[in-house]
Write an enzyme that holds these catalytic residues in place. Sequence first.
Site, PDB file in Angstrom:
ATOM      1  CG  ASP A   1      -2.122   1.858   6.281  1.00 18.86           C
ATOM      2  OD1 ASP A   1      -2.033   1.736   5.071  1.00 18.86           O
ATOM      3  OD2 ASP A   1      -1.470   3.816   6.354  1.00 18.86           O
TER       4      ASP A   1
ATOM      5  CG  PHE B   1     -10.583  18.314  -6.282  1.00 23.93           C
ATOM      6  CD1 PHE B   1      -9.953  19.097  -7.424  1.00 23.93           C
ATOM      7  CD2 PHE B   1     -10.592  17.042  -5.510  1.00 23.93           C
ATOM      8  CE1 PHE B   1      -8.851  18.463  -7.292  1.00 23.93           C
ATOM      9  CE2 PHE B   1      -9.348  16.309  -6.357  1.00 23.93           C
ATOM     10  CZ  PHE B   1      -8.879  16.962  -7.034  1.00 23.93           C
TER      11      PHE B   1
ATOM     12  CB  THR C   1      -2.216   6.250   1.881  1.00 22.09           C
ATOM     13  OG1 THR C   1      -2.205   6.665   0.313  1.00 22.09           O
ATOM     14  CG2 THR C   1      -2.515   7.511   2.454  1.00 22.09           C
TER      15      THR C   1
ATOM     16  N   GLY D   1      -5.074   2.919  -3.054  1.00 19.78           N
ATOM     17  CA  GLY D   1      -6.868   4.638  -2.855  1.00 19.78           C
ATOM     18  C   GLY D   1      -6.558   4.882  -4.355  1.00 19.78           C
TER      19      GLY D   1
ATOM     20  CG  ASP E   1      -1.771   1.229   1.218  1.00 23.94           C
ATOM     21  OD1 ASP E   1      -2.508   1.507   0.367  1.00 23.94           O
ATOM     22  OD2 ASP E   1      -2.233   1.738   1.957  1.00 23.94           O
TER      23      ASP E   1
ATOM     24  CE  LYS F   1      -5.287  -0.859  -1.682  1.00 19.38           C
ATOM     25  NZ  LYS F   1      -4.819  -0.164  -0.336  1.00 19.38           N
TER      26      LYS F   1
END
EC number: 7.6.2.1
Length: 1113
Positions: free
Chosen positions: A877, A594, A437, A734, A435, A857
Amino acid sequence: MRPPAASAADERPLVELTPAAATAPAPAVSSAPGFTRAVRCSGAGCSSSSSSSSSSSDEGGGGVYPGNAISTTKYTAASFVPKSLFEQFRRAANCFFLVVACVSFSPLAPYRAVSVLLPLVVVVGAAMAKEAVEDWRRKQQDIEVNSRKVEVYDGTQSFHQTEWKKLQVGDIVKVKKDEFFPADLVLLSSSYEDGICYVETMNLDGETNLKRKQSLDVTAGLNEDHSFHTFKAFIQCEDPNEKLYSFLGTLHYNGQQYPLSPQQILLRDSKLRNTNQIYGIVIFTGHDTKVMQNAMEPPSKRSSVERRMDKIIYLLFVILFAIASFGSVMFGIRTRAELSAGNYAWYLRPDNSTMYFDPNRATLAAICHFLTSLMLYVCLVPISLYISIEIVKVLQSTFINQDQNMYCEESDKPARARTSNLNEELGQVHTILSDKTGTLTCNSMEFLKCSIAGVAYGNRPIEVQMPYGGIEEECVDIGQKGAVKSVRPVKGFNFTDDRLMNGQWSKECHQDVIEMFFRVLAVCHTAIPVADRTSGRMSYEAESPDEGALVAAARELGFEFYHRSQTSISVHEYDPVFGRKVDRTYKLLNTLEFSSARKRMSVIVRTEEGRLFLFCKGADSVILERLSKDNSKACLTNTKCHIDEYSEAGLRTLALAYRELTEDEYVAWNMEYSAAKNSVHNDHDVAVEKASENIEKDLVLLGATAVEDRLQKGVPECIHKLAQAGIKIWILTGDKLETAVNIGLAPYVAYVPDNYACNLLRKGMEEVYITLDNPGTNVPEEHSGESSGMAPYEQIGRKLEDARRQILQKGTSAPFALIIDGNALTHALMGGLKTTFLDLAVDCVSVLCCRISPKQKALITRLVKNRIRKTTLAIGDGANDVGMLQEADIGVGISGAEGMQAHAMFSAQPGYNDWFISFYNVAFTSLPVIALGVFDKDVSSRVCLEVPSLHQDGVNNLFFSWSRILSWMLNGVCCSIIIYFGALHAVLIQAVRQDGHVAGFDILGVTMYSCVVWTVNCQLALYISYFTWIQHFVIWGSILIWYTFLVIYGSFPPTISTSAYHVFWEACASSPLYWLSTLVIVVTALIPYFLYKITQSLFYPQHCDQAQRPNSK
């Protein structure tokens, strides 16, 4: 009892399983497959959960929806025994000993049944107990989650607390700030008037940034408990699925239909932030929720070493069966000949034998002898091998948990090995799937540099450009103007430049542009200010770490945002005229949010002087194309150059611009925008985007920002070492594609030695983009038009084939990086495209998968593991990584009737006492093996880090290859021959006892067994590379245990100790022959291995031997 139909209106919210057409006008999505979930919400007179359940069951006609309780355990109370036994008897050795234990109750057994059965019970029981403890821990976690409390509407104008597990589809719940959502909810309203709320989805996608959700305008006013007394609504939506970023449904309320989108969906296990409370309707519960749909069944993992051990056991079976078969055939031949005149042995009475030794039924006798031989030689298969390895793994896990080098001082958390089954796989890792982040990066953004009016500001070096290991908290760059020595005092702000700090920007020639630049940073955002109660200092909770860093930068540079309401934003601004800060409030008229499609956000505000401004920030690609033609060309050119420099350095960039509006222009646009926003037709989003486009134009460029996502401590060094060790790395995240690409650059552009070849997306690498939104970057343009008209599956297939063809054409002349997003990956993992996708990924140097769901994943990990057939290690994490972690490879006696032994030439009489055999692998030789597995090191940790290529020995299975296994077997055969014949000729015919009696089988057995115990333990001592006092203790202690056992067991009555009765004290201990024979035989048995080890070390050194020598000087 089910309530009568007349009272249905007074029940709590109902759940319907039938199509919506039966009760309400069918929404537009009802005809599409997979849209069968129907939820009727009636707020008046809610009854108990049981009545709701029964009502749901009967009215639905298809059974109730699942409850909200979840279970992540591997076993249940009913399935534990059979399922756990199945797990244990998947091991070949356990199956074999089970058969032997059953046969040991027959007259064929040379040993007592208890001596065979007890070790099996101990081994299987210990393994089952370990499984039970680990699963019980998972059960406790489930109980804690299911017992959490949430407020649910009871139909009497009030909410009461209930446990999560009691929630049902259709319930109306109230969730308060910092609480987790108990199920998947449709957002009805919040404590904000416009129905917005902020959600943290870290447990879903690993991101700590806040997501902004907003209820439908029609339900936003339901923000009081009593509002739901008369509330009635009907929802039809999609069936449960694992897609986190999409949702389709329709709300029927007050005779109208309102489309539902992901903006109104609050997912289980995400957390409410920056919002006092929300009200929502439960639509998915328990294992129907999206987070549980992404969960994978707890797998039953077996390491490659354990699977290899099974093959070794099978080989031992073959050897055992060969020995038993050969002996039985010879026995049959000799038995058949016993009645012949020349071979008649009258003392054996062959004419009066039982069927087990009857010369007239020699074939049957040979078969019986075969079964007896299997039990006689059963010690050839080490039953304690598995349990010894289990103990080694548990102790290794303990050392991992206590390892100070893996302790995180910042969070005060040590490493925790949740399972011990896969320790040895760590030394065989071929591919790492990580991963991004929070794993590679801290997800802690820092404002580092900026470009304003074409002038670059910011003197701090970029962390990833510093030599790895050389990142310091204090940093100085003497060569740049305005350099200053300082430390990092503020979270999110790592900027220093005397030209802008402490109000010095007012002396710059373009101070008006700088002032507007800082104002945009302070106003154009959705962050929430939070004042520290002790210091009064402002911090910010933002939708993204980037946004938080920009607002913090504005504060540090003199524009402190300190208050937000639904209609205004207040800022402490530094005024160069007065030379101090002044308070200014901006009326917030519109927020254009956004999105990944827009790649920008804008706000329209009115100043205290009545002027109208549009402030905009976003990706440079979308901002630059919306600029006015009146922008300075020099400023535009310089800003583009600075953005390119920042991007190449791995920084995340945003461009800032503004526009002043006239009153008439704004009024006309606002009418258009309001109409588009309030529309309910299918083109709602298109109409809103078109209206936004009409105002976000003719912008004035102010500059650009550069934010750094700081790496986790030691990431560059770690990546460098992994690359040197030959380990491949995939990044599964992600994050949005642009963010993922930026971070793909960041950790790998560090200035390191020339052999540092682990860049993920480095300069000069050709990038292959596989997306549904645009053609691949490296796909020939002539195919772009064709792809856009194809079905998604065919489009992705064409892109994969074109990319593969291009790579094959260029060969190894240019490195490639594959970048694929979640939408494209959905099709790439289907059917025949799986193979094409994996072949393409293997041909690329780097692989980056972005905007993918937790289930994707897991699917990628499974594909890599199954196709590459090498050890895979997954790193993550968050709860969103659980499926990936689970899919990766790395998230062990005989009794008989003594009367039989007097009737045959081959009596099958055991050389050892049955309890000697039972305790051989359990007590006398197991502890040194365990100590070897836990403590031994062929090289030190320091040498491992200095020579990372040593890891390839594990990947290539050098220490557990078949050649190594067969050589150890050959060594065992040699030692067995030496011990057997040495003891046989040295002891059997000698007068050992003091009374002159010669040695019998009892003394021979003790002598041979003593030689075996000494030889095995001493050979382990020769093998060990790293001696500690623990190794000495267990090796010599195991030999002492053997003699202690012999004394204690031999003191029991003969009915219990049988052949071991007083044999040591009365015969062996006082006999010099016994001790001399033991010494000579053991030394002789050790000589072959000793000579082999010396020869190999001097003339054929292994990689670890070569690494040791220069480090030992």
